[in-house]
Motif scaffolding. Sequence first.
Motif, PDB file in Angstrom:
ATOM      1  N   PRO A   1      58.096 -34.345  -2.115  1.00  0.00           N
ATOM      2  CA  PRO A   1      57.266 -35.556  -2.209  1.00  0.00           C
ATOM      3  C   PRO A   1      57.835 -36.672  -1.328  1.00  0.00           C
ATOM      4  O   PRO A   1      59.034 -36.952  -1.355  1.00  0.00           O
ATOM      5  CB  PRO A   1      57.364 -35.926  -3.692  1.00  0.00           C
ATOM      6  CG  PRO A   1      57.639 -34.621  -4.381  1.00  0.00           C
ATOM      7  CD  PRO A   1      58.510 -33.844  -3.433  1.00  0.00           C
ATOM      8  N   GLY A   2      56.984 -37.260  -0.510  1.00  0.00           N
ATOM      9  CA  GLY A   2      57.433 -38.292   0.415  1.00  0.00           C
ATOM     10  C   GLY A   2      57.910 -37.761   1.751  1.00  0.00           C
ATOM     11  O   GLY A   2      58.245 -38.534   2.648  1.00  0.00           O
ATOM     12  N   GLY A   3      57.943 -36.430   1.898  1.00  0.00           N
ATOM     13  CA  GLY A   3      58.324 -35.814   3.168  1.00  0.00           C
ATOM     14  C   GLY A   3      57.195 -35.927   4.179  1.00  0.00           C
ATOM     15  O   GLY A   3      56.063 -36.292   3.838  1.00  0.00           O
ATOM     16  N   ALA A   4      57.499 -35.603   5.447  1.00  0.00           N
ATOM     17  CA  ALA A   4      56.526 -35.846   6.520  1.00  0.00           C
ATOM     18  C   ALA A   4      56.291 -34.611   7.378  1.00  0.00           C
ATOM     19  O   ALA A   4      57.207 -33.832   7.641  1.00  0.00           O
ATOM     20  CB  ALA A   4      56.982 -37.003   7.403  1.00  0.00           C
TER      21      ALA A   4
ATOM     22  N   GLY B   1      51.220 -37.443  16.066  1.00  0.00           N
ATOM     23  CA  GLY B   1      51.421 -38.304  14.901  1.00  0.00           C
ATOM     24  C   GLY B   1      52.182 -37.622  13.791  1.00  0.00           C
ATOM     25  O   GLY B   1      52.868 -36.621  13.992  1.00  0.00           O
ATOM     26  N   TYR B   2      52.042 -38.197  12.595  1.00  0.00           N
ATOM     27  CA  TYR B   2      52.693 -37.608  11.427  1.00  0.00           C
ATOM     28  C   TYR B   2      51.865 -37.922  10.179  1.00  0.00           C
ATOM     29  O   TYR B   2      51.044 -38.849  10.160  1.00  0.00           O
ATOM     30  CB  TYR B   2      54.136 -38.122  11.266  1.00  0.00           C
ATOM     31  CG  TYR B   2      54.262 -39.594  10.927  1.00  0.00           C
ATOM     32  CD1 TYR B   2      54.305 -40.023   9.591  1.00  0.00           C
ATOM     33  CD2 TYR B   2      54.345 -40.564  11.915  1.00  0.00           C
ATOM     34  CE1 TYR B   2      54.430 -41.357   9.274  1.00  0.00           C
ATOM     35  CE2 TYR B   2      54.470 -41.890  11.619  1.00  0.00           C
ATOM     36  CZ  TYR B   2      54.514 -42.305  10.280  1.00  0.00           C
ATOM     37  OH  TYR B   2      54.624 -43.633   9.962  1.00  0.00           O
ATOM     38  N   ALA B   3      52.094 -37.114   9.155  1.00  0.00           N
ATOM     39  CA  ALA B   3      51.414 -37.284   7.883  1.00  0.00           C
ATOM     40  C   ALA B   3      52.436 -37.184   6.758  1.00  0.00           C
ATOM     41  O   ALA B   3      53.358 -36.366   6.841  1.00  0.00           O
ATOM     42  CB  ALA B   3      50.328 -36.222   7.717  1.00  0.00           C
ATOM     43  N   VAL B   4      52.284 -38.003   5.744  1.00  0.00           N
ATOM     44  CA  VAL B   4      53.242 -38.047   4.632  1.00  0.00           C
ATOM     45  C   VAL B   4      52.632 -37.388   3.403  1.00  0.00           C
ATOM     46  O   VAL B   4      51.484 -37.653   3.042  1.00  0.00           O
ATOM     47  CB  VAL B   4      53.645 -39.498   4.310  1.00  0.00           C
ATOM     48  CG1 VAL B   4      54.644 -39.539   3.162  1.00  0.00           C
ATOM     49  CG2 VAL B   4      54.225 -40.174   5.552  1.00  0.00           C
ATOM     50  N   LYS B   5      53.437 -36.528   2.768  1.00  0.00           N
ATOM     51  CA  LYS B   5      52.947 -35.845   1.562  1.00  0.00           C
ATOM     52  C   LYS B   5      52.826 -36.856   0.412  1.00  0.00           C
ATOM     53  O   LYS B   5      53.721 -37.666   0.206  1.00  0.00           O
ATOM     54  CB  LYS B   5      53.928 -34.742   1.162  1.00  0.00           C
ATOM     55  CG  LYS B   5      53.522 -33.981  -0.090  1.00  0.00           C
ATOM     56  CD  LYS B   5      54.476 -32.836  -0.384  1.00  0.00           C
ATOM     57  CE  LYS B   5      54.142 -32.157  -1.696  1.00  0.00           C
ATOM     58  NZ  LYS B   5      55.053 -31.056  -2.003  1.00  0.00           N
TER      59      LYS B   5
END
Length: 245
Positions: free
Chosen positions: A166-169, A241-245
């Motif tokens: 949780p909170g990882g990317a 880009g990036y996305a956060v769980k």
Amino acid sequence: MSAIILILQLALAFIMLPFYILNWLGILDPISKKLFPYFMDSFTDVYNKEMEDQKKNLFGKLSDFAASSKQLQLLELGCGTGANFKFYPSGCRVTCLDINPNFQKFLSKSQAENDHLTYDGFLVASADNMTPVADASMDVVVCTLLACSLPNTPAMLKEVKRVLRPGGAFYFMEHVASTDASSWINFGQKVLNPTWKLFLDGCSMRKTTWKDIEKAGFSELKLRHVKAPISMKLISPHIIGYAVK
């Protein structure tokens, strides 16, 4: 226009007919799997030089996603020749995953050249079914120039969310289909894509990967469409880009 594209596709397929037959007989794929790493080894040198600024900007704050004060746990999907290693922060623990075991010797060379990282092994598995990777075990998952060759991108993204804490990317840099229907790049992609996929290990120039990422249900998404400053113009449309769980 669609009729012209079809005619050109058929003409190109006729010229390349022996290779299509070899593919149908199942002979071309194992040969391609052995030769593809050699192509990627050369391509990586050129691509990294042309995309160095974009990669530095993308990966510049990876350490922000390390859990507490622990080492950053990073999983790279489709690691290939290790093209991204030099852009990762010192002390990062990297797990490499690729479906093609023939990348191993090229990967070992890159690992030796990038001793600022710690390596936790090379997993031979598909990014859309990476069962050897434990749930919530990674701070960051990286995927560059991989989604183009995956038949099931949503399955890969589901796996990414599974292995991220949780909170990882999830970090990505992918070439995609041109969205400008009137451009020569769009036209060229449509004409060449069937034969391109045949020779480049299933890579498609017509993937709309951004749509899958937008639908994947990440809590935060930073995604940019860019025209990459690369010499191979047909794959210059990129998402970064990036996305956060």
